[in-house]
Design an enzyme around this catalytic site. Structure first.
Site, PDB file in Angstrom:
ATOM      1  N   GLY A  46      -4.982  12.103 -11.052  1.00 36.56           N
ATOM      2  CA  GLY A  46      -5.223  10.727 -11.116  1.00 36.56           C
ATOM      3  C   GLY A  46      -6.640  10.533 -10.930  1.00 36.56           C
ATOM      4  O   GLY A  46      -7.388  11.179 -10.395  1.00 36.56           O
ATOM      5  N   THR A  83       0.895  -1.092   0.041  1.00 35.96           N
ATOM      6  CA  THR A  83       0.108   0.005   0.164  1.00 35.96           C
ATOM      7  C   THR A  83       0.909   1.271  -0.115  1.00 35.96           C
ATOM      8  O   THR A  83       2.213   1.101  -0.089  1.00 35.96           O
ATOM      9  CB  THR A  83      -0.837  -0.038   1.136  1.00 35.96           C
ATOM     10  OG1 THR A  83      -0.071   0.495   2.277  1.00 35.96           O
ATOM     11  CG2 THR A  83      -1.498  -1.422   1.463  1.00 35.96           C
ATOM     12  N   CYS A  84       0.478   2.408   0.133  1.00 36.68           N
ATOM     13  CA  CYS A  84       1.095   3.526   0.032  1.00 36.68           C
ATOM     14  C   CYS A  84       1.782   3.806   1.469  1.00 36.68           C
ATOM     15  O   CYS A  84       2.987   4.698   1.257  1.00 36.68           O
ATOM     16  CB  CYS A  84       0.167   4.829  -0.057  1.00 36.68           C
ATOM     17  SG  CYS A  84      -1.184   5.125   1.169  1.00 36.68           S
ATOM     18  N   ASN A  85       1.655   3.144   2.331  1.00 32.67           N
ATOM     19  CA  ASN A  85       2.351   3.145   3.537  1.00 32.67           C
ATOM     20  C   ASN A  85       2.969   1.820   4.061  1.00 32.67           C
ATOM     21  O   ASN A  85       3.695   1.913   5.301  1.00 32.67           O
ATOM     22  CB  ASN A  85       1.408   3.722   4.865  1.00 32.67           C
ATOM     23  CG  ASN A  85       1.150   5.091   4.705  1.00 32.67           C
ATOM     24  OD1 ASN A  85       1.992   5.998   4.539  1.00 32.67           O
ATOM     25  ND2 ASN A  85      -0.001   5.595   4.797  1.00 32.67           N
ATOM     26  N   ARG A  86       2.791   0.887   3.339  1.00 31.36           N
ATOM     27  CA  ARG A  86       3.616  -0.307   3.835  1.00 31.36           C
ATOM     28  C   ARG A  86       3.719  -1.149   2.679  1.00 31.36           C
ATOM     29  O   ARG A  86       3.102  -1.299   1.695  1.00 31.36           O
ATOM     30  CB  ARG A  86       2.788  -1.150   4.777  1.00 31.36           C
ATOM     31  CG  ARG A  86       1.615  -1.818   4.464  1.00 31.36           C
ATOM     32  CD  ARG A  86       0.826  -2.391   5.364  1.00 31.36           C
ATOM     33  NE  ARG A  86       0.484  -1.504   6.611  1.00 31.36           N
ATOM     34  CZ  ARG A  86       0.982  -1.377   7.635  1.00 31.36           C
ATOM     35  NH1 ARG A  86       1.992  -2.143   8.062  1.00 31.36           N
ATOM     36  NH2 ARG A  86       0.692  -0.220   8.668  1.00 31.36           N
ATOM     37  N   SER A 141      -1.713   1.609  11.071  1.00 32.79           N
ATOM     38  CA  SER A 141      -2.032   2.708   9.831  1.00 32.79           C
ATOM     39  C   SER A 141      -1.593   3.956  10.338  1.00 32.79           C
ATOM     40  O   SER A 141      -1.413   4.264  11.406  1.00 32.79           O
ATOM     41  CB  SER A 141      -3.353   2.737   9.171  1.00 32.79           C
ATOM     42  OG  SER A 141      -3.835   1.469   8.624  1.00 32.79           O
ATOM     43  N   GLN A 176      -9.590   1.978   4.643  1.00 33.93           N
ATOM     44  CA  GLN A 176      -8.984   1.356   3.174  1.00 33.93           C
ATOM     45  C   GLN A 176      -8.380   0.170   3.256  1.00 33.93           C
ATOM     46  O   GLN A 176      -8.395  -0.717   2.618  1.00 33.93           O
ATOM     47  CB  GLN A 176      -8.259   2.502   2.531  1.00 33.93           C
ATOM     48  CG  GLN A 176      -9.007   3.356   1.663  1.00 33.93           C
ATOM     49  CD  GLN A 176      -8.270   4.026   0.726  1.00 33.93           C
ATOM     50  OE1 GLN A 176      -7.343   5.101   1.366  1.00 33.93           O
ATOM     51  NE2 GLN A 176      -8.231   3.979  -0.641  1.00 33.93           N
ATOM     52  N   GLN A 233      -7.649  -3.596   1.110  1.00 30.80           N
ATOM     53  CA  GLN A 233      -6.283  -3.874   0.944  1.00 30.80           C
ATOM     54  C   GLN A 233      -5.847  -5.222   1.094  1.00 30.80           C
ATOM     55  O   GLN A 233      -5.087  -5.932   0.367  1.00 30.80           O
ATOM     56  CB  GLN A 233      -5.441  -2.622   1.098  1.00 30.80           C
ATOM     57  CG  GLN A 233      -5.676  -1.406   0.350  1.00 30.80           C
ATOM     58  CD  GLN A 233      -5.052  -0.051   1.161  1.00 30.80           C
ATOM     59  OE1 GLN A 233      -4.666  -0.104   2.285  1.00 30.80           O
ATOM     60  NE2 GLN A 233      -5.024   0.758   0.141  1.00 30.80           N
TER      61      GLN A 233
END
Length: 433
Positions: free
Chosen positions: A187, A49-52, A107, A114, A118
């Protein structure tokens, strides 16, 4: 076998490191297909994901194979990396970590919604490719159930913010009344849709949407009464924009220092705020050094998020208690998994013998009615079940204990579980033969 996870996240690695290991869905699928070819991997799931980015695996020998995992991850990312940015959890700690992830306790945005979808998506991709088995199927299904339970039984998601809403909040803090701002969203994915939704909720009357796939840009713009802009023209439009929020899946910078320098010449000194929430980043970092440009990336949103975190921290304590309960439940369930293959072999052998003997007996009993045949068959099933009851109870009682191996060996020898049923059957004689 051991369950392990190797990963990095927003706590252990800055954005410039995380983006090197951010895999879009097609890259995840490609990576899993490559992993499937390695004999050392029994099961695997990649969550990116965007953070992991996390790689879950079931290994025969973690001590040896963890080194192999690190080499594979470096190969898949195409980058060398420092191990200081990564964490490794095994067994119970791995389970607890995944439960925390699925429940959004790990998170950037505590309580965000989200991550659960995911996790589901990452699991489904691996399962559809045949990369999951008993362990990961059990752990991920339980993690998804725990994530749902936490959201249902706590208020951790109450008044929660997402990365998208945090970006809009940050834009509002900088610009003030957003209803007067020209906002360009670059986007058209899920994050951009959330961003557009929050922009409208804060009073933005019109948003401009640009995406490489123009049809997707049009679809998103129409849902929020915005205007779609061809992707090749969005830099031209940025001359009149007050705020640009980018969230594409591009593997490279879509806003470069060179391009933005030309745009600024036409802006007559008007300030421009750029919020880059893409992973990997959409905006070349040096753009932030230009006069008149304020650039934020996903790590800069943490201050906005922290303002709301305290409101949900008490609920997080409740969520952690739920997670600990669920970890215990799953570990108790796993205690029986190691004994299950022997129990299954014993049951299969007894069923094979029952079926074989029943057929021979039926051939000697003449013309039985259907009712009589059912009575005889039920009798044999009941007899086998009763004969197995005590051995099964004994195996259950020692599963996961120091006596487990001793019992496995004993049951295997006594019931000849390693002997082929057909060979054994050939040696048997009966009174009526």
């Amino acid at each position: 076998m051991q369950l392990v996870v190797l990963g990095l996240n927003h706590r252990t690695a800055p954005v410039n490191i995380r983006e090197c290991f951010s895999f879009p869905e097609e890259r995840v699928k490609w990576s899993l297909k490559r992993i499937k070819g390695y004999d050392r991997w029994l099961e695997a799931v990649i969550l990116s994901t965007c953070n992991r980015t996390e790689l879950y695996a079931v290994l025969e020998n973690p001590e040896v194979e963890l080194r192999f995992i690190k080499r594979v991850l470096a190969y898949l990312s195409g980058k060398d990396y420092s191990e200081e940015h990564f964490y490794i959890y095994e067994g119970e700690d791995c389970i607890r970590h995944l439960f925390n992830v699925a429940s959004s306790l790990d998170s950037l945005v505590l309580g965000e919604g989200q991550i659960l979808s995911q996790v589901k998506n990452a699991y489904n991709i691996a399962r559809n490719l045949g990369l999951t088995g008993t362990l990961l199927n059990t752990v991920f299904n339980k993690a998804i159930a725990v994530g749902k339970r936490v959201r249902t039984e706590t208020k951790i998601a109450y008044n929660s913010v997402s990365v998208a809403s945090a970006a809009v909040d940050l834009a509002g803090e900088i610009m003030g009344d957003l209803s007067l701002a020209n906002v360009l969203v670059v986007g058209a994915g899920a994050m951009s849709e959330l961003t557009a939704k929050h922009l409208i909720e804060t009073g933005v009357s019109t948003i401009f949407v640009s995406n490489r796939n123009h049809e997707r840009a049009k679809s998103l713009a129409e849902r929020f009464h915005g205007v779609a802009i061809p992707f090749e023209e969005f830099m031209t439009l940025s001359v009149n924009a007050d705020i640009i929020i980018t969230s594409t899946g591009a593997p490279h910078y879509i806003i470069t220092l060179h391009d933005m320098a030309h745009v600024l010449k036409e802006r007559a000194g008007r300030p421009l705020v750029i919020i880059d929430i893409a992973m990997p980043r959409d905006v070349e970092p040096e753009v932030g050094a230009l006069n008149g440009v304020t650039l934020y990336n996903i790590d800069d949103l943490e201050a906005v998020v922290d303002a709301n975190r305290e409101l949900r921290e008490n609920e997080a304590h409740v969520a952690r208690a739920i997670i600990e309960d669920e970890v215990v439940v799953l570990l108790e369930r796993f205690a029986y998994l190691s004994m299950r293959p022997v129990m299954s072999k014993l049951q299969d052998k007894m069923e094979f013998l029952r079926d074989k003997l029943l057929k021979r007996s039926m051939s000697k009993l003449g013309n039985l009615t259907d009712t009589e045949k059912r009575v005889v068959e039920q009798l044999t099933k009941t007899l086998v079940r009763k004969m197995l009851r005590e051995p099964m109870r004994a195996m259950n009682s020692v599963a996961g204990t120091a006596q487990e191996t001793e019992y496995k060996d004993f049951i295997t020898k006594v019931y000849l579980l390693n002997q082929d049923e057909e060979d054994e059957d050939e040696k048997e004689t009966y009174d009526w033969d």
